[in-house]
Write a protein that holds these residues in place. Structure first.
Motif, PDB file in Angstrom:
ATOM      1  N   ALA A 124      41.748   4.284 -13.235  1.00 26.27           N
ATOM      2  CA  ALA A 124      42.576   5.491 -13.348  1.00 26.27           C
ATOM      3  C   ALA A 124      41.875   6.507 -14.240  1.00 26.27           C
ATOM      4  O   ALA A 124      41.908   7.722 -13.983  1.00 26.27           O
ATOM      5  CB  ALA A 124      43.948   5.135 -13.915  1.00 26.27           C
ATOM      6  N   TYR A 125      41.232   6.005 -15.291  1.00 27.54           N
ATOM      7  CA  TYR A 125      40.493   6.848 -16.232  1.00 27.54           C
ATOM      8  C   TYR A 125      39.347   7.575 -15.531  1.00 27.54           C
ATOM      9  O   TYR A 125      39.217   8.804 -15.624  1.00 27.54           O
ATOM     10  CB  TYR A 125      39.989   5.959 -17.375  1.00 27.54           C
ATOM     11  N   VAL A 126      38.519   6.839 -14.794  1.00 22.60           N
ATOM     12  CA  VAL A 126      37.362   7.459 -14.161  1.00 22.60           C
ATOM     13  C   VAL A 126      37.780   8.414 -13.037  1.00 22.60           C
ATOM     14  O   VAL A 126      37.146   9.461 -12.827  1.00 22.60           O
ATOM     15  CB  VAL A 126      36.360   6.389 -13.659  1.00 22.60           C
ATOM     16  N   LYS A 127      38.849   8.078 -12.326  1.00 25.36           N
ATOM     17  CA  LYS A 127      39.338   8.985 -11.277  1.00 25.36           C
ATOM     18  C   LYS A 127      39.802  10.308 -11.872  1.00 25.36           C
ATOM     19  O   LYS A 127      39.522  11.396 -11.341  1.00 25.36           O
ATOM     20  CB  LYS A 127      40.491   8.336 -10.509  1.00 25.36           C
ATOM     21  N   LYS A 128      40.508  10.207 -13.008  1.00 20.44           N
ATOM     22  CA  LYS A 128      41.052  11.421 -13.610  1.00 20.44           C
ATOM     23  C   LYS A 128      39.944  12.317 -14.162  1.00 20.44           C
ATOM     24  O   LYS A 128      39.980  13.540 -13.975  1.00 20.44           O
ATOM     25  CB  LYS A 128      42.037  11.048 -14.732  1.00 20.44           C
ATOM     26  N   ILE A 129      38.947  11.731 -14.830  1.00 25.09           N
ATOM     27  CA  ILE A 129      37.892  12.598 -15.371  1.00 25.09           C
ATOM     28  C   ILE A 129      36.981  13.135 -14.262  1.00 25.09           C
ATOM     29  O   ILE A 129      36.381  14.202 -14.408  1.00 25.09           O
ATOM     30  CB  ILE A 129      37.065  11.903 -16.485  1.00 25.09           C
ATOM     31  N   ALA A 130      36.909  12.417 -13.138  1.00 22.01           N
ATOM     32  CA  ALA A 130      36.170  12.945 -11.991  1.00 22.01           C
ATOM     33  C   ALA A 130      36.877  14.190 -11.451  1.00 22.01           C
ATOM     34  O   ALA A 130      36.234  15.212 -11.157  1.00 22.01           O
ATOM     35  CB  ALA A 130      36.048  11.882 -10.898  1.00 22.01           C
ATOM     36  N   GLU A 131      38.200  14.110 -11.328  1.00 25.14           N
ATOM     37  CA  GLU A 131      38.993  15.259 -10.884  1.00 25.14           C
ATOM     38  C   GLU A 131      38.858  16.430 -11.857  1.00 25.14           C
ATOM     39  O   GLU A 131      38.672  17.583 -11.453  1.00 25.14           O
ATOM     40  CB  GLU A 131      40.471  14.870 -10.772  1.00 25.14           C
ATOM     41  N   MET A 132      38.962  16.116 -13.152  1.00 22.40           N
ATOM     42  CA  MET A 132      38.893  17.164 -14.174  1.00 22.40           C
ATOM     43  C   MET A 132      37.524  17.820 -14.207  1.00 22.40           C
ATOM     44  O   MET A 132      37.409  19.045 -14.363  1.00 22.40           O
ATOM     45  CB  MET A 132      39.235  16.574 -15.544  1.00 22.40           C
ATOM     46  N   PHE A 133      36.481  17.011 -14.046  1.00 24.25           N
ATOM     47  CA  PHE A 133      35.129  17.576 -14.027  1.00 24.25           C
ATOM     48  C   PHE A 133      34.967  18.532 -12.849  1.00 24.25           C
ATOM     49  O   PHE A 133      34.473  19.653 -13.014  1.00 24.25           O
ATOM     50  CB  PHE A 133      34.067  16.482 -13.949  1.00 24.25           C
ATOM     51  N   VAL A 134      35.355  18.082 -11.662  1.00 25.73           N
ATOM     52  CA  VAL A 134      35.219  18.920 -10.460  1.00 25.73           C
ATOM     53  C   VAL A 134      35.986  20.231 -10.629  1.00 25.73           C
ATOM     54  O   VAL A 134      35.458  21.307 -10.341  1.00 25.73           O
ATOM     55  CB  VAL A 134      35.706  18.154  -9.207  1.00 25.73           C
TER      56      VAL A 134
END
Length: 208
Positions: A81-91
């Protein structure tokens, strides 16, 4: 009739004083007309991870930051969940240019691995951010893109090695997104992000 030497000196001094006063007056007026650069404050933060939320970020990004804070506040952090969220935030932060003040105001940097940050910034400023006009005085007329819907296409674990750094459980995240305006549909809309373990954090080490 010629002026005596002493009156000439006095007259010269008076002229110089008047000139200096005029220059000072003009400089003060010019300074008063110059727009003020607004200081951007930190609105929220996740101190343990070093993530900060600036007050000028869009509402959507602020919502994602709150979601990330909730994920990282759990007793046991759900790493996927952590990596998915920061991937979204980065994009969202990197590919949305509307809220950026200048080409050096590159989005998503706090998610980037420290050892590749300088190279990442240089590449961003020379490519995607190259033609971004300055908006430090809030007077930019340039129309810019904003990321809309973000979709995590896949999430896999993979081995990643970089110089003296390696991670046998790195995350490979494939992401797709759209923009709020159809006229930007020809712009980049997908990417693969590699995140590695950086102590207790996850950090972006590669973007392709």
């Amino acid at each position: 009739m010629k002026l005596k030497k002493k009156p000439k000196i006095i007259l010269t001094i008076i002229v110089i004083i008047i000139a200096l006063c005029l220059v000072g007056f003009i400089l003060v007026k010019l300074k008063d007309k110059e727009p003020e650069v607004k200081e951007v404050k930190i609105e929220n933060s996740i101190k343990k991870y070093g993530y900060n939320l600036k007050e000028n970020k869009p509402k959507k990004y602020k919502e994602m930051f709150s979601e990330l804070k909730e994920i990282l506040s759990a007793k046991e952090v759900d790493e996927e969940a952590y990596v998915k969220k920061i991937a979204e935030m980065f994009v969202f932060d990197f590919y949305s240019l509307e809220d950026k003040t200048a080409k050096t105001d590159v989005g998503g940097v706090e998610f980037v691995y420290k050892d590749v940050l300088n190279n990442f910034l240089e590449n961003a400023e020379n490519t995607y951010y190259k033609y971004l006009e300055s908006n430090i005085y809030d007077n930019r007329k340039q129309e810019l893109q904003v990321v809309d819907e973000i979709t995590i296409e896949s999430l896999d674990k993979d081995i990643f090695a970089y110089n003296n750094t390696s991670d046998e459980e790195a995350y490979k995240v494939k992401v797709k997104w759209t923009y709020t305006d159809e006229k930007y549909s020809s712009y980049q809309t997908e990417a693969t992000l590699i995140f590695i373990h950086d102590d207790f954090k996850l950090s972006l080490v590669e973007l392709k």
